[in-house]
Design a protein around this motif. Sequence first.
Motif, PDB file in Angstrom:
ATOM      1  N   HIS A  99       0.848  -1.198   0.000  1.00 31.53           N
ATOM      2  CA  HIS A  99       0.000   0.000   0.000  1.00 31.53           C
ATOM      3  C   HIS A  99       0.876   1.237   0.000  1.00 31.53           C
ATOM      4  O   HIS A  99       2.061   1.181   0.327  1.00 31.53           O
ATOM      5  N   ASP A 103       6.322   4.240   4.709  1.00 27.89           N
ATOM      6  CA  ASP A 103       7.131   3.206   5.376  1.00 27.89           C
ATOM      7  C   ASP A 103       7.051   1.859   4.656  1.00 27.89           C
ATOM      8  O   ASP A 103       7.684   0.889   5.060  1.00 27.89           O
ATOM      9  N   HIS A 104       6.289   1.816   3.545  1.00 31.90           N
ATOM     10  CA  HIS A 104       6.197   0.620   2.704  1.00 31.90           C
ATOM     11  C   HIS A 104       6.593   0.929   1.262  1.00 31.90           C
ATOM     12  O   HIS A 104       6.848   0.013   0.486  1.00 31.90           O
ATOM     13  N   ASP A 126       0.295  -3.982   6.914  1.00 36.33           N
ATOM     14  CA  ASP A 126      -0.618  -3.340   7.867  1.00 36.33           C
ATOM     15  C   ASP A 126      -2.064  -3.759   7.549  1.00 36.33           C
ATOM     16  O   ASP A 126      -2.469  -3.703   6.400  1.00 36.33           O
ATOM     17  N   HIS A 159       6.710  -4.954  11.618  1.00 33.20           N
ATOM     18  CA  HIS A 159       6.034  -3.651  11.715  1.00 33.20           C
ATOM     19  C   HIS A 159       5.748  -3.376  13.191  1.00 33.20           C
ATOM     20  O   HIS A 159       4.630  -3.025  13.589  1.00 33.20           O
TER      21      HIS A 159
HETATM   22 ZN   LIG Z   1       3.074   0.786   7.916  1.00 31.46          ZN
END
Ligand SMILES: [Zn+2]
Length: 229
Positions: A52, A56-57, A127, A191
């Motif tokens: 997504h 942070d991804h 997530d 995570h």
């Molecule tokens: Zn994240």
Amino acid sequence: MRIEILGARANILRSAPGYARHAGVLIDRSILLDLGEPGYLRRRPRQIFITHLHPDHAAFLTRKIAWTGPLYVPERTRNAPSAMLISRPLSIGVHRVIPVPTEHAVNGRSVGYVVERGRRRIFYSSDMISIHRRYYRRLGRLDLVITDGSFIRRGGLVRRDPATGRRYGHAGIPDLVEFFSRFTRRIVVTHLGSWFYADVAASIRRLAALGNDNAVAVIAGRDGMIIEL
Ligand SMILES: [Zn+2]
Ligand SMILES: [Zn+2]
């Protein structure tokens, strides 16, 4: 199958040695799931699949990256105009990559990925709050699940957008362990959220204890952790 957890830290300020890098899972040195750090490109993956569009991804949302290889995303973004949309399973050499829609972001699509090699199957959820029942078949029997460690409390942090009524956020780790224990006997939690960093050794034990109620092994992820299946 060789699975390497490149980064185990959530999008938080806290950090600790071994738990400092953002999302990235490298499969058989060739398929990279999430690009939480531009430095992961030095591992020379052959394909990158993004779960997504949170930075942070997907490091390319906030920084310029030098990557011209295949990049798959769940929705279009101006930051990566040549990226390809993924919505159905894809075979790449000996691997098969199967996107599984998840519930997570307030205005954006998110997917987890099943990666298969022969009889081996793993799932990286990234997530998430939940997965719709209609996709359970895509999950099937899994040798390993890598999932979201943002919140240790049951219920996690789930909010509702007042305009659309849409839920967003993260389920709690106890919810995720319970959910995934119907598909697998082994769960790696990455995570990792702020809760993890107060006392790392105690947090690792706390995660392991969560598995006991569900007869599943629950393991804390770590930057550079390697799992052979
Ligand atoms: Zn994240
Ligand atoms: Zn996110």
